[in-house]
Enzyme design. Structure first.
Site, PDB file in Angstrom:
ATOM      1  N   TYR A 130       0.867  -1.181   0.000  1.00 57.74           N
ATOM      2  CA  TYR A 130       0.000   0.000   0.000  1.00 57.74           C
ATOM      3  C   TYR A 130       0.900   1.227   0.000  1.00 57.74           C
ATOM      4  CZ  TYR A 130      -3.678   3.211   1.807  1.00 57.74           C
ATOM      5  OH  TYR A 130      -4.558   4.247   2.002  1.00 57.74           O
ATOM      6  N   LYS A 183      -1.753  -1.611  -3.736  1.00 56.51           N
ATOM      7  CA  LYS A 183      -2.746  -0.536  -3.722  1.00 56.51           C
ATOM      8  C   LYS A 183      -1.952   0.755  -3.915  1.00 56.51           C
ATOM      9  CE  LYS A 183      -6.031   1.891  -0.718  1.00 56.51           C
ATOM     10  NZ  LYS A 183      -6.611   1.982   0.647  1.00 56.51           N
TER      11      LYS A 183
END
Length: 297
Positions: A138, A166
């Site tokens: 992320y 992400k």
């Protein structure tokens, strides 16, 4: 050829954590999971940014993961937030998520201590070596203070258990660079960029807006995947103002919690140091929800 983490492609909801009188509201959380499953949301991501993970105790963090896994009961995948700026703590949380039955771990880049690119690599590599659970990186430099550079992501992509990212740096060039260098599954970390990112090769989103309109977020992805570019653009144009205000009026998840309260799906309670919207911001949010047709003007 399928990307490495394509089982995490599509619409993931970044679940909000409901509170009541300062405590995690466990019945409301279970109800929230059930509602998302009824709406057809395929992947649930608890205890991330939207889940107010930085304000949860370690025990609360684990409890939320356990409740979401138990309630989902295999009807939706669970991508549990297990990131930390402490490598040892990230290992502990990821091991817990694996024992609880999560399908994957969403791990934010170490924040506050601003490690070098080598430090980032060693952080994630150490967790990947310690825990046999698929890891979704992320990258959100606006919150962590450091961008995960594509060269670092390329090194991490060679590790078996690191399968997706992400990406929330807000750069289509970075998305393109990651896709050119790796076979990771790329997921949008910004609702307003889901369609542009999918146009260059991303395969879905970890969505804040899906807390409110999961069918519409999923519909945008489905339209794109079936080749209906016109319908996808129309959905993007309709979603964009709502996403902008959900993420732009105040730090996430303050506007989202307020929106859920206006929709009768929560009490809006957040934890300090986050504060409720002021009167002007609340008015803007109400107008955004009304324009979308979610409440009356």
């Amino acid at each position: 050829m399928a990307s490495k983490g394509n089982k995490f492609a599509g619409c993931t909801v970044a679940l909000a954590t409901p509170f009541k009188d300062g405590e995690v509201d466990e019945p409301a959380l279970r109800g929230w999971v059930e509602w998302q499953i009824e709406q057809g949301t395929p992947i649930l991501s608890p205890v991330g940014t939207t889940g107010e993970a930085p304000t949860l105790s370690h025990l609360e963090h684990e409890r939320v993961i356990a409740i979401v896994v138990e309630t989902a009961a295999g009807r939706a995948k669970v991508m549990a937030g297990t990131g930390s700026n402490s490598t040892a703590e990230a290992i502990r949380l990821t091991k817990f998520a694996a024992r609880a039955g999560a399908d994957g771990a969403l791990m934010v880049a170490p924040y506050y201590n601003r490690p070098s690119q080598e430090g980032m690599y060693r952080h994630f590599a150490t967790v990947a070596e310690a825990v046999d659970l698929p890891i979704i990186l992320y990258n959100i430099p606006a919150r962590t203070g450091r961008n995960m550079e594509p060269e670092t992501i390329e090194r991490l992509a060679s590790l078996d258990t690191i399968v997706a990212i992400k990406e929330a740096a807000g750069s289509l060039d970075q998305v393109s660079d990651i896709l050119a260098r790796t076979n990771l599954t790329v997921l949008s970390g910004d609702d307003s960029l889901t369609l542009p990112m999918m146009a260059v090769g991303a395969e879905g989103v970890v969505s804040v807006a899906a807390n409110i309109v999961p069918r519409d977020v999923r519909g945008l992805i489905d339209d794109f995947n079936t080749g209906d570019a016109k319908a996808a653009r129309e959905r993007h144009a309709r979603l964009f103002p709502l996403c902008r205000d959900l993420l732009g009026l105040a730090p996430n998840p303050v506007p989202l919690k307020s929106a859920l309260a206006l929709l009768g799906r929560g009490n809006g309670e957040i934890r300090l140091p986050l504060c409720p919207l002021n009167e002007v911001e609340s008015g803007k949010l109400s107008r955004a929800l009304a324009r979308y047709g979610l409440i009356q003007a």
